[in-house]
Design a protein around this motif. Structure first.
Motif, PDB file in Angstrom:
ATOM      1  N   ALA A   1     -27.337 -53.160 -42.854  1.00 46.65           N
ATOM      2  CA  ALA A   1     -25.955 -52.677 -42.852  1.00 46.65           C
ATOM      3  C   ALA A   1     -25.005 -53.682 -42.216  1.00 46.65           C
ATOM      4  CB  ALA A   1     -25.854 -51.345 -42.107  1.00 46.65           C
ATOM      5  N   GLN A   2     -23.771 -53.655 -42.681  1.00 45.91           N
ATOM      6  CA  GLN A   2     -22.698 -54.372 -42.017  1.00 45.91           C
ATOM      7  C   GLN A   2     -22.111 -53.497 -40.909  1.00 45.91           C
ATOM      8  OE1 GLN A   2     -21.559 -57.166 -41.592  1.00 45.91           O
ATOM      9  NE2 GLN A   2     -19.440 -56.960 -40.947  1.00 45.91           N
TER      10      GLN A   2
ATOM     11  N   VAL B   1     -26.700 -48.950 -45.519  1.00 40.48           N
ATOM     12  CA  VAL B   1     -26.556 -49.623 -46.805  1.00 40.48           C
ATOM     13  C   VAL B   1     -26.968 -48.749 -47.976  1.00 40.48           C
ATOM     14  CG1 VAL B   1     -26.914 -51.887 -45.788  1.00 40.48           C
ATOM     15  CG2 VAL B   1     -28.869 -50.631 -46.663  1.00 40.48           C
TER      16      VAL B   1
ATOM     17  N   ASN C   1     -22.797 -54.995 -47.310  1.00 37.44           N
ATOM     18  CA  ASN C   1     -23.963 -55.093 -46.461  1.00 37.44           C
ATOM     19  C   ASN C   1     -23.951 -56.483 -45.819  1.00 37.44           C
ATOM     20  OD1 ASN C   1     -25.111 -56.949 -48.398  1.00 37.44           O
ATOM     21  ND2 ASN C   1     -25.736 -55.168 -49.625  1.00 37.44           N
TER      22      ASN C   1
ATOM     23  N   THR D   1     -36.025 -54.986 -43.663  1.00 42.00           N
ATOM     24  CA  THR D   1     -34.813 -54.279 -44.064  1.00 42.00           C
ATOM     25  C   THR D   1     -34.796 -52.934 -43.342  1.00 42.00           C
ATOM     26  OG1 THR D   1     -35.820 -53.121 -45.934  1.00 42.00           O
ATOM     27  CG2 THR D   1     -34.944 -55.343 -46.352  1.00 42.00           C
TER      28      THR D   1
END
Length: 450
Positions: A44-45, A49, A57, A425
């Motif tokens: 995620a940013q 996400v 992202n 991830t």
């Protein structure tokens, strides 16, 4: 460091090859082709996400930071015209673009909230400094990502590694912080490398001045701020979380929230910050008709606003005749701070995200603890994912880090687990956590790890 001289050197390869790519372009390609870079698509940013909304992202954010970094150097090259860049600046489009691609490559699943958990775990281990996302990014490109069997890392050039070092210092033993003004882009308060990468750090910083950032690192850092202030803001307006069309009602609360958060910055001027809050409230209020992003009118108007901001922030950089060779207009820095504050006020410091992050902290903490226990008990156990076993083995083979790990199994296990988690991830972290806790409904077939 001057462009095209010793800045193109590589630690593990001194051969000069004639090819259609120069050494800096090779750096860019090596990062783009790495699995460590690709996994950013699953990190995620700001928010998760896996939302149905199309949010940035870490991968798309990094691509935009890289693109903006390149444009900043191109702008300076255009403005300098025949005069060229100052001798010793090392400014180069490919170098700064690659630094933009790398800047988040070591950040763990769930971003900054996971950094806090990992820092707490590692700070309790003798011989380790804790966790820092920027230091982990430097570790990824110098140690964890692999191109060849005979050496670790991507073997990037000195110039590129120096540009990656947004905070070019090790963790101060006394936890001292920089005394520079917050608008001084040549310095930063954080640290950017672990002791285990000291040799790479010293090599990258050869001929640099103390803890002063390279010009390329300054531009990459500014590009990161620009992207956060513009593209993330668009995301959360589109998602209906930031009422850009009607900020007036919250204007004073936005200012107070930002002032509480930023007043600790040395030299922070609350009146200049307030001025920029007023400007953006009026700008968005005049331009946007409603909260609905999907109207054609709002899309066009939002694009125009973003374009104006990007143009302004690119033009905010100027060349200097002496180190650090570039500076950023202060008003533009206050404008970026004001724009970023909207995301902090409406998204980050709100219960929906804060509650979600509490769960994410538990996921990372539990994953670390379980993997650490298994690894410490039996490093060759089939309970340990093969990639984690490989990382643990390679730490022992790292001659430069023997002083940290040779007689300290706890530190070696903690670092290996951290390195492994930072190559996952978010979906992988959640799935592996469930499997280790016995809560997964998936079988052994079709697993993503081995």
């Amino acid at each position: 460091m001057s462009e095209g001289t010793f800045g193109t050197a590589r630690r593990h390869d001194a051969r000069k090859k004639k090819a259609y790519r120069d050494e800096y372009q090779r750096d860019r390609d090596r990062v783009l082709y790495s699995s460590a870079f690709r996994r950013l698509a699953g990190v995620a940013q700001v928010a998760a996400v896996n939302e149905q909304l199309v949010l940035h992202n870490r991968l798309t954010h990094s691509l935009k930071v890289a693109q903006m970094s390149r444009r900043l150097v191109q702008h300076l090259r255009y403005k300098s015209s025949e005069a060229g860049f100052p001798d010793g600046s090392g400014l180069n489009e490919d170098v700064v673009e690659t630094a933009g691609l790398v800047h988040d490559i070591g950040h763990p699943p769930f971003g900054h909230i996971a950094e806090e958990v990992l820092d707490q775990r590692l700070a309790q281990v003798s011989g380790l400094e804790g966790f820092e996302g920027n230091a982990q990014s430097f570790r990824v490109v110098t140690k964890l990502a692999r191109r060849k069997e005979e050496h670790m890392g991507l073997n990037l050039t000195r110039a590129t590694l120096n540009a990656v070092l947004k905070y070019p210092r090790l963790k101060p033993r006394d936890s001292a912080k920089s005394t520079a003004l917050w608008t001084d882009r040549g310095h930063g308060e954080k640290w950017g490398a672990y002791q285990t990468e000291l040799t790479d750090f010293d090599w990258a910083r050869k001929s640099s001045l103390g803890e002063l950032r390279s010009a390329n690192a300054i531009l990459m850092d500014w590009a990161d701020d620009i992207s956060y202030a513009t593209h993330d803001l668009e995301d959360y307006f589109r998602a209906g979380l930031i009422p850009l069309h009607h900020l007036e009602v919250d204007k004073e609360r936005i200012f107070e929230h930002g002032h509480r958060r930023l007043k600790k910055l040395k030299g922070f001027n609350e009146y200049r910050f307030q001025e920029q809050i007023d400007v953006i409230v009026k700008e968005f209020g005049r331009s946007l008709e409603s909260q609905f992003w999907e109207t054609r009118e709002n899309r066009v108007r939002m694009n125009k606003i973003t374009s104006r901001h990007l143009t302004r922030f690119v033009k905010a950089v100027r060349l200097l005749d002496e180190p650090p060779y570039v500076e950023v207009d202060q008003d533009s820095q206050y404008r970026v701070a004001a724009l970023k504050e909207l995301t902090w006020f409406y998204v980050i410091d709100r219960p929906p995200l804060a509650i979600h992050q509490e769960g994410q902290k538990r996921i990372i903490g539990s994953l670390f603890d379980r993997l650490f226990t298994c690894l410490a008990k039996s490093p060759t156990s089939p309970k340990i994912p093969i990639q984690l076993r490989t990382i643990y083995r390679d730490i022992k083979r790292d001659d430069e880090a023997k002083g940290t790990f040779e007689k300290n199994k706890e530190a070696r296990c903690a670092r290996a687990v951290t390195d492994y988690i930072c190559l996952l991830t978010e979906a992988q972290a959640v799935d592996l956590g469930k499997r280790l806790e016995g809560r997964s409904q998936s079988s052994m077939f079709g697993t993503w790890f081995n």
